[in-house]
Design a protein around this motif. Structure first.
Motif, PDB file in Angstrom:
ATOM      1  N   GLY A   1      40.132  40.535  51.716  1.00 53.16           N
ATOM      2  CA  GLY A   1      38.889  40.216  51.015  1.00 53.16           C
ATOM      3  C   GLY A   1      38.839  40.769  49.611  1.00 53.16           C
ATOM      4  N   ILE A   2      39.206  42.020  49.462  1.00 50.79           N
ATOM      5  CA  ILE A   2      39.143  42.646  48.138  1.00 50.79           C
ATOM      6  C   ILE A   2      40.118  41.980  47.158  1.00 50.79           C
ATOM      7  N   PRO A   3      41.401  41.747  47.525  1.00 49.97           N
ATOM      8  CA  PRO A   3      42.279  41.040  46.573  1.00 49.97           C
ATOM      9  C   PRO A   3      41.812  39.614  46.255  1.00 49.97           C
ATOM     10  N   THR A   4      41.223  38.936  47.215  1.00 48.38           N
ATOM     11  CA  THR A   4      40.729  37.587  46.969  1.00 48.38           C
ATOM     12  C   THR A   4      39.559  37.614  45.988  1.00 48.38           C
ATOM     13  N   ILE A   5      38.666  38.550  46.155  1.00 49.10           N
ATOM     14  CA  ILE A   5      37.544  38.690  45.210  1.00 49.10           C
ATOM     15  C   ILE A   5      38.071  39.029  43.816  1.00 49.10           C
ATOM     16  N   MET A   6      39.081  39.880  43.761  1.00 52.95           N
ATOM     17  CA  MET A   6      39.674  40.217  42.464  1.00 52.95           C
ATOM     18  C   MET A   6      40.355  39.003  41.843  1.00 52.95           C
ATOM     19  N   GLY A   7      40.972  38.160  42.676  1.00 47.88           N
ATOM     20  CA  GLY A   7      41.603  36.945  42.168  1.00 47.88           C
ATOM     21  C   GLY A   7      40.599  35.994  41.555  1.00 47.88           C
ATOM     22  N   MET A   8      39.408  35.920  42.141  1.00 50.23           N
ATOM     23  CA  MET A   8      38.360  35.081  41.564  1.00 50.23           C
ATOM     24  C   MET A   8      37.752  35.711  40.310  1.00 50.23           C
ATOM     25  N   SER A   9      37.653  37.039  40.315  1.00 51.48           N
ATOM     26  CA  SER A   9      37.040  37.707  39.170  1.00 51.48           C
ATOM     27  C   SER A   9      37.940  37.667  37.934  1.00 51.48           C
ATOM     28  N   VAL A  10      39.234  37.430  38.114  1.00 46.69           N
ATOM     29  CA  VAL A  10      40.133  37.315  36.965  1.00 46.69           C
ATOM     30  C   VAL A  10      39.672  36.192  36.047  1.00 46.69           C
ATOM     31  N   PHE A  11      39.244  35.082  36.631  1.00 42.67           N
ATOM     32  CA  PHE A  11      38.770  33.953  35.818  1.00 42.67           C
ATOM     33  C   PHE A  11      37.517  34.334  35.021  1.00 42.67           C
ATOM     34  N   VAL A  12      36.603  35.030  35.659  1.00 42.21           N
ATOM     35  CA  VAL A  12      35.361  35.414  34.999  1.00 42.21           C
ATOM     36  C   VAL A  12      35.638  36.409  33.870  1.00 42.21           C
ATOM     37  N   ILE A  13      36.437  37.407  34.163  1.00 38.94           N
ATOM     38  CA  ILE A  13      36.752  38.422  33.144  1.00 38.94           C
ATOM     39  C   ILE A  13      37.515  37.797  31.981  1.00 38.94           C
ATOM     40  N   SER A  14      38.465  36.929  32.307  1.00 40.98           N
ATOM     41  CA  SER A  14      39.227  36.252  31.255  1.00 40.98           C
ATOM     42  C   SER A  14      38.309  35.395  30.387  1.00 40.98           C
ATOM     43  N   TYR A  15      37.375  34.707  30.998  1.00 44.57           N
ATOM     44  CA  TYR A  15      36.421  33.879  30.256  1.00 44.57           C
ATOM     45  C   TYR A  15      35.588  34.733  29.306  1.00 44.57           C
ATOM     46  N   ILE A  16      35.100  35.866  29.809  1.00 40.33           N
ATOM     47  CA  ILE A  16      34.276  36.750  28.981  1.00 40.33           C
ATOM     48  C   ILE A  16      35.079  37.289  27.802  1.00 40.33           C
ATOM     49  N   ILE A  17      36.321  37.696  28.052  1.00 36.63           N
ATOM     50  CA  ILE A  17      37.162  38.251  26.984  1.00 36.63           C
ATOM     51  C   ILE A  17      37.453  37.204  25.910  1.00 36.63           C
ATOM     52  N   VAL A  18      37.746  35.973  26.336  1.00 35.32           N
ATOM     53  CA  VAL A  18      38.084  34.924  25.369  1.00 35.32           C
ATOM     54  C   VAL A  18      36.859  34.456  24.596  1.00 35.32           C
ATOM     55  N   THR A  19      35.715  34.267  25.245  1.00 29.89           N
ATOM     56  CA  THR A  19      34.524  33.753  24.565  1.00 29.89           C
ATOM     57  C   THR A  19      33.919  34.762  23.595  1.00 29.89           C
ATOM     58  N   ARG A  20      34.113  36.050  23.814  1.00 24.70           N
ATOM     59  CA  ARG A  20      33.576  37.071  22.904  1.00 24.70           C
ATOM     60  C   ARG A  20      34.605  37.501  21.855  1.00 24.70           C
ATOM     61  N   ASN A  21      35.710  36.796  21.818  1.00 24.72           N
ATOM     62  CA  ASN A  21      36.784  37.057  20.854  1.00 24.72           C
ATOM     63  C   ASN A  21      37.298  38.495  20.893  1.00 24.72           C
ATOM     64  N   ILE A  22      37.346  39.068  22.077  1.00 22.53           N
ATOM     65  CA  ILE A  22      37.894  40.416  22.242  1.00 22.53           C
ATOM     66  C   ILE A  22      39.421  40.355  22.165  1.00 22.53           C
ATOM     67  N   ALA A  23      39.988  39.364  22.857  1.00 23.40           N
ATOM     68  CA  ALA A  23      41.441  39.180  22.834  1.00 23.40           C
ATOM     69  C   ALA A  23      41.743  37.710  23.122  1.00 23.40           C
ATOM     70  N   GLU A  24      42.936  37.309  22.738  1.00 25.72           N
ATOM     71  CA  GLU A  24      43.378  35.927  23.001  1.00 25.72           C
ATOM     72  C   GLU A  24      44.263  35.959  24.253  1.00 25.72           C
ATOM     73  N   ILE A  25      43.773  35.384  25.337  1.00 30.16           N
ATOM     74  CA  ILE A  25      44.514  35.383  26.601  1.00 30.16           C
ATOM     75  C   ILE A  25      44.980  33.958  26.884  1.00 30.16           C
ATOM     76  N   PRO A  26      46.290  33.754  27.045  1.00 28.87           N
ATOM     77  CA  PRO A  26      46.761  32.415  27.371  1.00 28.87           C
ATOM     78  C   PRO A  26      46.328  32.030  28.790  1.00 28.87           C
ATOM     79  N   PRO A  27      45.983  30.771  28.998  1.00 27.05           N
ATOM     80  CA  PRO A  27      45.547  30.337  30.332  1.00 27.05           C
ATOM     81  C   PRO A  27      46.611  30.548  31.405  1.00 27.05           C
ATOM     82  N   SER A  28      47.864  30.447  31.035  1.00 30.25           N
ATOM     83  CA  SER A  28      48.926  30.622  32.030  1.00 30.25           C
ATOM     84  C   SER A  28      48.936  32.039  32.594  1.00 30.25           C
ATOM     85  N   SER A  29      48.650  33.042  31.764  1.00 28.77           N
ATOM     86  CA  SER A  29      48.626  34.415  32.279  1.00 28.77           C
ATOM     87  C   SER A  29      47.406  34.638  33.178  1.00 28.77           C
ATOM     88  N   THR A  30      46.290  33.995  32.865  1.00 29.57           N
ATOM     89  CA  THR A  30      45.114  34.092  33.733  1.00 29.57           C
ATOM     90  C   THR A  30      45.418  33.515  35.103  1.00 29.57           C
TER      91      THR A  30
END
Length: 148
Positions: free
Chosen positions: A60-89
């Motif tokens: 359960g915990i790794p699965t929740i973390m797998g879903m949260s990667v998308f959310v965290i990546s979205y937040i980082i990219v939309t606020r221009n904190i860092a440029e994350i390639p979609p393939s790494s996400t």
């Protein structure tokens, strides 16, 4: 046309069973069903609860973390904190989902079947539970022959 009407009359003359008799017949059949359920060898409740707890933490915990990667990546990219390639996400998320899949297997196989809970990780139960799983998939005749 007369033949069709005659058939309808015969159908209405069928023996009707009263409700009391119908329920008596049902009650006679019920004990045989309960006897079969007592003989079935399923997973005891305390083992299933133990498996569910282990699965929650190891899958359960790794699965929740797998879903949260998308959310965290979205937040980082939309606020221009860092440029994350979609393939790494996707790769990081897939890694967490695979970890959850492994945790699912581990949670099931490491649970102790004894009344008392086993060790914290339950690694000593894995070989025994693999043997039980293999025996469950063998035909019943092979299991019977091995017991002799």
């Amino acid at each position: 046309m007369k033949k069709k009407q005659a058939k309808k009359k015969n159908l209405s003359k069928k023996k009707k069973i009263s409700e009391v008799d119908a329920f008596r017949n049902i009650e006679k059949k019920v004990p045989s069903l309960t006897q079969k359920s007592k003989q079935s060898s399923g997973i005891p409740k305390y083992v299933a609860d133990r498996m569910a707890r282990r699965i929650f933490f190891t899958a359960g915990i790794p699965t929740i973390m797998g879903m949260s990667v998308f959310v965290i990546s979205y937040i980082i990219v939309t606020r221009n904190i860092a440029e994350i390639p979609p393939s790494s996400t996707i790769a990081i998320s897939a890694l967490f989902f695979l970890l959850g899949l492994g945790g699912l297997s581990f949670g099931i196989l490491s649970a102790s079947w004894d009344k008392e809970p086993g060790s914290f990780f339950g690694i000593e139960n894995i070989p025994l539970n693999i043997q039980r799983a293999k025996a469950a998939f063998k035909p019943a005749s092979q299991n019977f022959d091995e017991k002799k």
